[in-house]
Design a protein around this motif. Structure first.
Motif, PDB file in Angstrom:
ATOM      1  N   GLU A   1       0.846  -1.200   0.000  1.00  0.00           N
ATOM      2  CA  GLU A   1       0.000   0.000   0.000  1.00  0.00           C
ATOM      3  C   GLU A   1       0.883   1.253   0.000  1.00  0.00           C
ATOM      4  O   GLU A   1       2.034   1.221   0.427  1.00  0.00           O
ATOM      5  CB  GLU A   1      -0.907  -0.003   1.228  1.00  0.00           C
ATOM      6  CG  GLU A   1      -1.875  -1.161   1.282  1.00  0.00           C
ATOM      7  CD  GLU A   1      -2.895  -1.126   0.158  1.00  0.00           C
ATOM      8  OE1 GLU A   1      -3.334  -0.021  -0.220  1.00  0.00           O
ATOM      9  OE2 GLU A   1      -3.254  -2.214  -0.329  1.00  0.00           O
ATOM     10  N   ASP A   2       0.312   2.368  -0.439  1.00  0.00           N
ATOM     11  CA  ASP A   2       1.050   3.633  -0.437  1.00  0.00           C
ATOM     12  C   ASP A   2       1.403   4.078   0.985  1.00  0.00           C
ATOM     13  O   ASP A   2       2.469   4.641   1.218  1.00  0.00           O
ATOM     14  CB  ASP A   2       0.240   4.731  -1.121  1.00  0.00           C
ATOM     15  CG  ASP A   2       0.141   4.531  -2.626  1.00  0.00           C
ATOM     16  OD1 ASP A   2       1.029   3.872  -3.210  1.00  0.00           O
ATOM     17  OD2 ASP A   2      -0.829   5.026  -3.219  1.00  0.00           O
ATOM     18  N   TYR A   3       0.473   3.843   1.914  1.00  0.00           N
ATOM     19  CA  TYR A   3       0.691   4.204   3.311  1.00  0.00           C
ATOM     20  C   TYR A   3       0.650   2.923   4.137  1.00  0.00           C
ATOM     21  O   TYR A   3      -0.318   2.165   4.070  1.00  0.00           O
ATOM     22  CB  TYR A   3      -0.391   5.180   3.795  1.00  0.00           C
ATOM     23  CG  TYR A   3      -0.120   5.754   5.167  1.00  0.00           C
ATOM     24  CD1 TYR A   3       0.813   6.770   5.334  1.00  0.00           C
ATOM     25  CD2 TYR A   3      -0.799   5.283   6.285  1.00  0.00           C
ATOM     26  CE1 TYR A   3       1.062   7.315   6.594  1.00  0.00           C
ATOM     27  CE2 TYR A   3      -0.557   5.823   7.545  1.00  0.00           C
ATOM     28  CZ  TYR A   3       0.376   6.839   7.686  1.00  0.00           C
ATOM     29  OH  TYR A   3       0.624   7.364   8.929  1.00  0.00           O
TER      30      TYR A   3
ATOM     31  N   ASP B   1       5.406   7.683  11.608  1.00  0.00           N
ATOM     32  CA  ASP B   1       4.701   8.941  11.882  1.00  0.00           C
ATOM     33  C   ASP B   1       4.337   9.078  13.357  1.00  0.00           C
ATOM     34  O   ASP B   1       4.469  10.161  13.941  1.00  0.00           O
ATOM     35  CB  ASP B   1       3.438   9.042  11.033  1.00  0.00           C
ATOM     36  CG  ASP B   1       3.735   9.281   9.565  1.00  0.00           C
ATOM     37  OD1 ASP B   1       4.880   9.655   9.224  1.00  0.00           O
ATOM     38  OD2 ASP B   1       2.813   9.092   8.740  1.00  0.00           O
TER      39      ASP B   1
ATOM     40  N   PRO C   1       8.785   8.092   5.976  1.00  0.00           N
ATOM     41  CA  PRO C   1       7.482   8.734   5.792  1.00  0.00           C
ATOM     42  C   PRO C   1       6.540   7.797   5.018  1.00  0.00           C
ATOM     43  O   PRO C   1       6.991   6.951   4.252  1.00  0.00           O
ATOM     44  CB  PRO C   1       7.814   9.984   4.980  1.00  0.00           C
ATOM     45  CG  PRO C   1       9.234  10.293   5.353  1.00  0.00           C
ATOM     46  CD  PRO C   1       9.888   8.942   5.522  1.00  0.00           C
ATOM     47  N   ASN C   2       5.278   7.959   5.219  1.00  0.00           N
ATOM     48  CA  ASN C   2       4.222   7.101   4.667  1.00  0.00           C
ATOM     49  C   ASN C   2       4.122   5.781   5.409  1.00  0.00           C
ATOM     50  O   ASN C   2       3.609   4.804   4.890  1.00  0.00           O
ATOM     51  CB  ASN C   2       4.366   6.873   3.157  1.00  0.00           C
ATOM     52  CG  ASN C   2       4.108   8.136   2.382  1.00  0.00           C
ATOM     53  OD1 ASN C   2       3.280   8.959   2.769  1.00  0.00           O
ATOM     54  ND2 ASN C   2       4.815   8.308   1.289  1.00  0.00           N
ATOM     55  N   SER C   3       4.620   5.760   6.621  1.00  0.00           N
ATOM     56  CA  SER C   3       4.477   4.620   7.522  1.00  0.00           C
ATOM     57  C   SER C   3       3.898   5.146   8.829  1.00  0.00           C
ATOM     58  O   SER C   3       4.462   6.060   9.442  1.00  0.00           O
ATOM     59  CB  SER C   3       5.826   3.964   7.779  1.00  0.00           C
ATOM     60  OG  SER C   3       5.744   3.064   8.870  1.00  0.00           O
ATOM     61  N   GLU C   4       2.784   4.565   9.245  1.00  0.00           N
ATOM     62  CA  GLU C   4       2.134   5.042  10.463  1.00  0.00           C
ATOM     63  C   GLU C   4       3.008   4.837  11.691  1.00  0.00           C
ATOM     64  O   GLU C   4       3.014   5.676  12.596  1.00  0.00           O
ATOM     65  CB  GLU C   4       0.787   4.341  10.639  1.00  0.00           C
ATOM     66  CG  GLU C   4      -0.069   4.949  11.721  1.00  0.00           C
ATOM     67  CD  GLU C   4      -1.465   4.352  11.782  1.00  0.00           C
ATOM     68  OE1 GLU C   4      -2.298   4.935  12.512  1.00  0.00           O
ATOM     69  OE2 GLU C   4      -1.731   3.316  11.140  1.00  0.00           O
TER      70      GLU C   4
ATOM     71  N   ARG D   1      10.855   0.915   4.207  1.00  0.00           N
ATOM     72  CA  ARG D   1       9.573   1.620   4.115  1.00  0.00           C
ATOM     73  C   ARG D   1       8.919   1.800   5.471  1.00  0.00           C
ATOM     74  O   ARG D   1       8.253   2.799   5.710  1.00  0.00           O
ATOM     75  CB  ARG D   1       8.625   0.875   3.177  1.00  0.00           C
ATOM     76  CG  ARG D   1       9.083   1.003   1.725  1.00  0.00           C
ATOM     77  CD  ARG D   1       8.003   0.833   0.699  1.00  0.00           C
ATOM     78  NE  ARG D   1       6.842   1.662   0.923  1.00  0.00           N
ATOM     79  CZ  ARG D   1       5.592   1.190   0.938  1.00  0.00           C
ATOM     80  NH1 ARG D   1       5.353  -0.085   0.740  1.00  0.00           N
ATOM     81  NH2 ARG D   1       4.572   1.997   1.137  1.00  0.00           N
TER      82      ARG D   1
END
Length: 144
Positions: free
Chosen positions: A37-39, A101, A95-98, A91
């Protein structure tokens, strides 16, 4: 991320992944799909990091209280899957990883402590595998 500490297994998502592994409810194929997934959702990111800890325990480099997860990990965390987990950290720790974040929202001190533990686990597993080069994509197979 529910209950958490700077320990890799110090959050609900990581412990959920270990419980799923221990009770045959974990799917590497499902995890691989989530990671495309993107995120990256917190559950997928925390699972990658938790499984690295289990991979280390399987190789005798960690002692974990979750003995049932370690026992289940013996059957499914071969070198290929362990290397695949290492490859996913690029990944998960960006960024784009909860997971990433959420840690950025904590104090600098907590973030550095957590990241130090994660980086140490990654390096320990790379050392155990005898190579810093992670494997490519992996599929299902036994213990999917």
């Amino acid at each position: 991320m529910g209950t958490w500490s700077t320990d890799i297994l110090g959050n609900d998502s990581a412990l959920d992944a270990l419980a799923d592994l221990a009770h045959s409810g974990f799917s590497f194929t499902g995890l691989a799909e989530e990671l495309q997934e993107d995120y990256i959702d917190v559950s997928a990111g925390a699972a990658v990091l938790a499984l690295i800890e289990v991979a280390l325990a399987v190789r005798g480099l960690r002692e974990l209280q979750q003995a049932d997860a370690v026992e289940a990990g013996r059957a499914v965390l071969d070198d290929e899957r362990a290397a695949w987990l290492l490859a996913q950290t690029d990944r998960v720790l960006a960024p784009n990883s909860e997971v990433y974040d959420l840690w950025l929202e904590t104090s600098d001190e907590s973030f550095r402590e957590w990241r130090g533990k994660v980086d140490a686990a990654i390096e320990d597993l790379r050392g155990a595998l005898g190579s810093a080069a992670p494997a490519g994509a992996m599929g299902g197979g036994s213990g999917d």
